[in-house]
Scaffold this motif. Structure first.
Motif, PDB file in Angstrom:
ATOM      1  N   ALA A  64       0.844  -1.199   0.000  1.00  0.00           N
ATOM      2  CA  ALA A  64       0.000   0.000   0.000  1.00  0.00           C
ATOM      3  C   ALA A  64       0.873   1.240   0.000  1.00  0.00           C
ATOM      4  CB  ALA A  64      -0.889   0.003   1.239  1.00  0.00           C
ATOM      5  N   VAL A  67      -1.520   7.485   2.133  1.00  0.00           N
ATOM      6  CA  VAL A  67      -2.856   8.059   1.932  1.00  0.00           C
ATOM      7  C   VAL A  67      -2.687   9.377   1.190  1.00  0.00           C
ATOM      8  CG1 VAL A  67      -4.921   8.965   3.036  1.00  0.00           C
ATOM      9  CG2 VAL A  67      -3.760   6.985   4.028  1.00  0.00           C
ATOM     10  N   ILE A  72      -5.985   5.301  -0.779  1.00  0.00           N
ATOM     11  CA  ILE A  72      -4.738   4.537  -0.726  1.00  0.00           C
ATOM     12  C   ILE A  72      -4.678   3.664  -1.973  1.00  0.00           C
ATOM     13  CG2 ILE A  72      -3.477   2.714   0.492  1.00  0.00           C
ATOM     14  CD1 ILE A  72      -4.762   3.702   3.069  1.00  0.00           C
ATOM     15  N   VAL A  89     -10.254  -5.387   5.146  1.00  0.00           N
ATOM     16  CA  VAL A  89      -9.770  -4.118   5.681  1.00  0.00           C
ATOM     17  C   VAL A  89     -10.969  -3.351   6.245  1.00  0.00           C
ATOM     18  CG1 VAL A  89      -9.810  -3.108   3.351  1.00  0.00           C
ATOM     19  CG2 VAL A  89      -8.482  -2.008   5.149  1.00  0.00           C
ATOM     20  N   TRP A  92     -12.458   0.625   5.002  1.00  0.00           N
ATOM     21  CA  TRP A  92     -12.007   1.008   3.659  1.00  0.00           C
ATOM     22  C   TRP A  92     -12.625   0.058   2.640  1.00  0.00           C
ATOM     23  CZ3 TRP A  92      -8.487   5.074   2.899  1.00  0.00           C
ATOM     24  CH2 TRP A  92      -7.916   5.589   4.063  1.00  0.00           C
ATOM     25  N   PRO A 113     -12.208   5.461   2.032  1.00  0.00           N
ATOM     26  CA  PRO A 113     -12.936   5.207   3.282  1.00  0.00           C
ATOM     27  C   PRO A 113     -14.404   4.884   3.009  1.00  0.00           C
ATOM     28  CG  PRO A 113     -11.669   7.243   3.429  1.00  0.00           C
ATOM     29  CD  PRO A 113     -11.635   6.810   1.993  1.00  0.00           C
ATOM     30  N   ARG A 119     -13.544   6.346  11.154  1.00  0.00           N
ATOM     31  CA  ARG A 119     -12.217   6.341  10.522  1.00  0.00           C
ATOM     32  C   ARG A 119     -11.310   5.375  11.260  1.00  0.00           C
ATOM     33  NH1 ARG A 119     -10.263   9.431   6.213  1.00  0.00           N
ATOM     34  NH2 ARG A 119      -8.171   8.681   5.886  1.00  0.00           N
ATOM     35  N   TRP A 122      -5.183   2.216   8.604  1.00  0.00           N
ATOM     36  CA  TRP A 122      -5.046   1.278   7.502  1.00  0.00           C
ATOM     37  C   TRP A 122      -4.331   0.012   7.971  1.00  0.00           C
ATOM     38  CZ3 TRP A 122      -6.593   0.038   2.822  1.00  0.00           C
ATOM     39  CH2 TRP A 122      -5.837  -0.888   2.097  1.00  0.00           C
ATOM     40  N   ARG A 123      -5.031  -1.094   7.946  1.00  0.00           N
ATOM     41  CA  ARG A 123      -4.470  -2.434   8.172  1.00  0.00           C
ATOM     42  C   ARG A 123      -5.278  -3.364   7.293  1.00  0.00           C
ATOM     43  NH1 ARG A 123      -4.336  -0.963  13.673  1.00  0.00           N
ATOM     44  NH2 ARG A 123      -6.291  -2.045  14.018  1.00  0.00           N
ATOM     45  N   ALA A 124      -4.588  -4.144   6.467  1.00  0.00           N
ATOM     46  CA  ALA A 124      -5.320  -4.986   5.524  1.00  0.00           C
ATOM     47  C   ALA A 124      -4.601  -6.302   5.289  1.00  0.00           C
ATOM     48  CB  ALA A 124      -5.484  -4.248   4.194  1.00  0.00           C
ATOM     49  N   GLN A 139       2.967  -1.751   4.120  1.00  0.00           N
ATOM     50  CA  GLN A 139       2.902  -0.307   3.945  1.00  0.00           C
ATOM     51  C   GLN A 139       4.203   0.146   3.291  1.00  0.00           C
ATOM     52  OE1 GLN A 139      -0.054   1.038   5.175  1.00  0.00           O
ATOM     53  NE2 GLN A 139       0.438   2.904   4.105  1.00  0.00           N
TER      54      GLN A 139
END
Length: 141
Positions: A64, A67, A72, A89, A92, A113, A119, A122-124, A139
């Protein structure tokens, strides 16, 4: 307009295993087109009735970017064909999911988003139904 694979090859080839003559010619068939309007690709998996889906290390990975303007960009890659790529995720959403990737394939996606959702950082993870396990999206930077 379409063209028959057999018009390009010598003799009959059951590339998609539609007629079931002998064993399947491959696990996956990839067709790529390049034309004045751009390129297209289709990935077709050949399923053998009664055979379970084989999960294996397909070299799935994703990275990723930062942002930018509340979005992203993620690049997903695989070494072997990936079937039905999916992301987990919270908060998002991807602009595309459930697609196949050809061996050595790469695809860029945009995540935004979810409207009205709290909000979240970001973790996926990314997975495919033929992959052994989900993989953390790294990341960049």
């Amino acid at each position: 307009q379409g063209w028959a694979v057999n018009d390009w090859l010598d003799g009959f080839t059951d590339a998609s295993w539609a007629y079931r003559f002998g064993p399947p010619p491959a696990d996956v068939v990839v067709a790529r087109w390049q034309g004045p309007q751009g390129a297209a690709e289709r990935v077709h998996f050949i399923d053998v009735e009664g055979q379970p889906l084989q999960r294996r290390d397909i070299g799935l990975s994703a990275e990723a970017g930062p942002v930018v303007e509340d979005a992203i960009e993620v690049t997903v890659r695989c070494r072997a064909a990936a079937r039905f790529v999916h992301f987990e995720v919270d908060g998002w959403q991807a602009d595309d999911e459930g697609f196949h990737l050809a061996p050595g394939g790469e695809r860029r996606l945009r995540f935004t988003p979810v409207v009205g959702a709290p909000r979240r950082p970001w973790r996926a993870t990314v997975s495919a139904i033929n992959a052994l396990v989900p993989v953390t999206v790294l990341q960049a930077g």
